[in-house]
Design a protein around this motif. Structure first.
Motif, mmCIF file in Angstrom:
data_model
loop_
_atom_site.group_PDB
_atom_site.id
_atom_site.type_symbol
_atom_site.label_atom_id
_atom_site.label_comp_id
_atom_site.label_asym_id
_atom_site.label_seq_id
_atom_site.Cartn_x
_atom_site.Cartn_y
_atom_site.Cartn_z
ATOM 1 N N GLN A 40 0.760 -1.157 0.132
ATOM 2 C CA GLN A 40 0.042 0.055 0.212
ATOM 3 C C GLN A 40 0.862 1.406 -0.006
ATOM 4 O OE1 GLN A 40 -2.464 -0.970 3.410
ATOM 5 N NE2 GLN A 40 -4.120 -1.724 2.213
ATOM 6 N N LEU A 41 1.884 1.361 0.728
ATOM 7 C CA LEU A 41 3.027 2.321 0.604
ATOM 8 C C LEU A 41 3.350 2.599 -0.785
ATOM 9 C CD1 LEU A 41 4.525 4.807 1.958
ATOM 10 C CD2 LEU A 41 6.225 2.903 2.391
ATOM 11 N N ALA A 42 3.776 1.723 -1.563
ATOM 12 C CA ALA A 42 4.336 1.704 -2.901
ATOM 13 C C ALA A 42 3.041 2.130 -3.775
ATOM 14 C CB ALA A 42 4.727 0.534 -3.446
ATOM 15 N N GLU A 43 1.787 1.594 -3.534
ATOM 16 C CA GLU A 43 0.634 2.113 -4.300
ATOM 17 C C GLU A 43 0.365 3.617 -4.142
ATOM 18 O OE1 GLU A 43 -4.060 0.636 -4.881
ATOM 19 O OE2 GLU A 43 -2.603 -0.276 -3.413
ATOM 20 N N LEU A 44 0.492 4.153 -2.867
ATOM 21 C CA LEU A 44 -0.059 5.465 -2.469
ATOM 22 C C LEU A 44 1.175 6.522 -3.321
ATOM 23 C CD1 LEU A 44 -1.188 7.885 -1.093
ATOM 24 C CD2 LEU A 44 0.295 7.386 0.854
ATOM 25 N N ALA A 45 2.566 5.903 -3.401
ATOM 26 C CA ALA A 45 3.426 6.738 -3.953
ATOM 27 C C ALA A 45 3.152 6.788 -5.369
ATOM 28 C CB ALA A 45 4.915 5.990 -3.833
ATOM 29 N N ALA A 46 2.825 5.639 -6.220
ATOM 30 C CA ALA A 46 2.694 5.649 -7.612
ATOM 31 C C ALA A 46 1.454 6.375 -7.932
ATOM 32 C CB ALA A 46 2.450 4.199 -7.821
ATOM 33 N N LEU A 47 0.490 6.206 -6.755
ATOM 34 C CA LEU A 47 -0.815 7.425 -7.266
ATOM 35 C C LEU A 47 -0.714 8.695 -7.063
ATOM 36 C CD1 LEU A 47 -3.487 5.094 -5.252
ATOM 37 C CD2 LEU A 47 -3.424 5.431 -7.668
ATOM 38 N N LEU A 48 0.307 9.072 -6.397
ATOM 39 C CA LEU A 48 0.814 10.529 -6.343
ATOM 40 C C LEU A 48 1.543 10.865 -7.230
ATOM 41 C CD1 LEU A 48 1.375 10.888 -2.238
ATOM 42 C CD2 LEU A 48 -0.636 11.401 -3.636
ATOM 43 N N VAL A 49 2.484 9.985 -7.949
ATOM 44 C CA VAL A 49 3.158 10.309 -8.936
ATOM 45 C C VAL A 49 2.555 10.560 -10.290
ATOM 46 C CG1 VAL A 49 4.692 9.293 -10.744
ATOM 47 C CG2 VAL A 49 5.455 8.822 -8.349
ATOM 48 N N VAL A 50 1.332 9.995 -10.128
ATOM 49 C CA VAL A 50 0.645 10.348 -11.472
ATOM 50 C C VAL A 50 -0.680 11.281 -11.227
ATOM 51 C CG1 VAL A 50 0.874 8.030 -12.612
ATOM 52 C CG2 VAL A 50 -1.017 8.233 -11.030
ATOM 53 N N GLY A 51 -0.812 11.742 -9.939
ATOM 54 C CA GLY A 51 -1.857 12.635 -9.615
ATOM 55 C C GLY A 51 -3.155 12.034 -9.512
ATOM 56 N N GLU A 52 -3.267 10.780 -9.106
ATOM 57 C CA GLU A 52 -4.730 10.220 -8.755
ATOM 58 C C GLU A 52 -4.967 10.460 -7.366
ATOM 59 O OE1 GLU A 52 -6.812 9.283 -10.782
ATOM 60 O OE2 GLU A 52 -5.873 9.416 -12.662
ATOM 61 N N TYR A 53 -5.607 11.520 -7.052
ATOM 62 C CA TYR A 53 -5.647 11.853 -5.557
ATOM 63 C C TYR A 53 -6.817 11.061 -4.908
ATOM 64 C CZ TYR A 53 -2.375 15.233 -6.643
ATOM 65 O OH TYR A 53 -0.887 15.848 -7.344
ATOM 66 N N GLY A 54 -7.943 11.065 -5.784
ATOM 67 C CA GLY A 54 -9.215 10.290 -5.094
ATOM 68 C C GLY A 54 -8.797 8.960 -4.900
ATOM 69 N N PRO A 55 -8.262 8.210 -5.894
ATOM 70 C CA PRO A 55 -7.977 6.561 -5.451
ATOM 71 C C PRO A 55 -7.073 6.717 -4.239
ATOM 72 C CG PRO A 55 -7.893 7.066 -7.578
ATOM 73 C CD PRO A 55 -8.040 8.355 -7.118
ATOM 74 N N ALA A 56 -6.082 7.777 -4.091
ATOM 75 C CA ALA A 56 -5.000 7.804 -3.002
ATOM 76 C C ALA A 56 -5.678 8.044 -1.377
ATOM 77 C CB ALA A 56 -3.935 8.880 -3.167
#
Length: 221
Positions: A40-56
């Motif tokens: 989940q930590l890696a997933e959060l970082a990847a979501l922030l990299v692409v700017g997907e704040y809702g899924p984050a």
């Protein structure tokens, strides 16, 4: 089957979309007992990299309780994401900097690596939004928005075609390259800035930029 052998990545910048998909699959199946907090930590970082704040934010709601260290890393990165979500780039950059280096000389991993990659991606997005909004912007304010100190912002943007000009108020401004402007609006504003020589007019122009930036700030992620 993929989830059974999935190991959380130590870097997410090269292919964040594939990493998001792999992490989501590992969460859903979790065959073989994947390390969900690290996933989940890696997933959060990847979501922030692409700017997907809702899924984050959704990920925050289902974040697994785990060791204090992993909780700290996840929540520290999310605090930066929270500021990114609302367009507060100065706060986001400050929080990402703290994730990259906690002052101990031994930054927490993989948080430090992830935060640096998130910062690079977010900085590029902010610069792109500024280029769309303005013909030029105060060098000092631009540095704060991009998370730079001193003349670092000018040097970083110079590699992307921006230039430095002196305003009528004696302050330095960073000028967007022509190809980076959207239509004629940004170019016109930039030209107006070049023509402003009186100190009072320079201040009015900067105030206009600040108001425009506040109106558009929700676009800057």
């Amino acid at each position: 089957m993929a989830a059974a052998t999935f190991s959380p990545p130590t870097s997410i910048g090269s292919n964040p979309l594939a990493i998001i998909e792999a992490c989501e699959n590992a969460e859903l199946s979790n065959e073989g007992g994947a390390d969900l907090p690290s996933v989940q930590l890696a997933e959060l970082a990847a979501l922030l990299v692409v700017g997907e704040y809702g899924p984050a934010r959704d990920l925050l709601r289902r974040h697994e309780d785990c060791s204090p260290d992993t909780v700290h890393q996840f929540l520290a990165l999310w605090e930066a994401g929270r500021a990114m979500e609302v367009g507060d780039s100065s706060a986001a950059m400050d929080r990402l900097a703290r994730c990259c280096s906690d002052g101990s000389g031994s930054p927490r991993q993989p948080l430090a690596t992830f935060a640096a990659e998130v910062r690079d991606a977010y900085r590029a997005r902010v610069a792109g939004e500024l280029a769309e909004c303005y013909g030029r912007i105060s060098a000092e304010r631009c540095g704060r928005l991009l998370g730079f100190g001193g003349e670092e912002a000018a040097a970083w943007l110079a590699r992307r075609g921006w230039t430095v000009s002196r305003g009528g108020d004696g302050s330095d401004y960073l000028v967007v390259p022509n190809e980076g402007m959207d239509g004629g609006d940004g170019g016109e504003e930039g030209q107006e800035g070049k023509e402003v020589e009186a100190s009072q007019s320079g201040r009015i122009h900067e105030l206009t930029e600040i108001v425009a930036f506040m109106e558009r700030s929700t676009k800057i992620h």
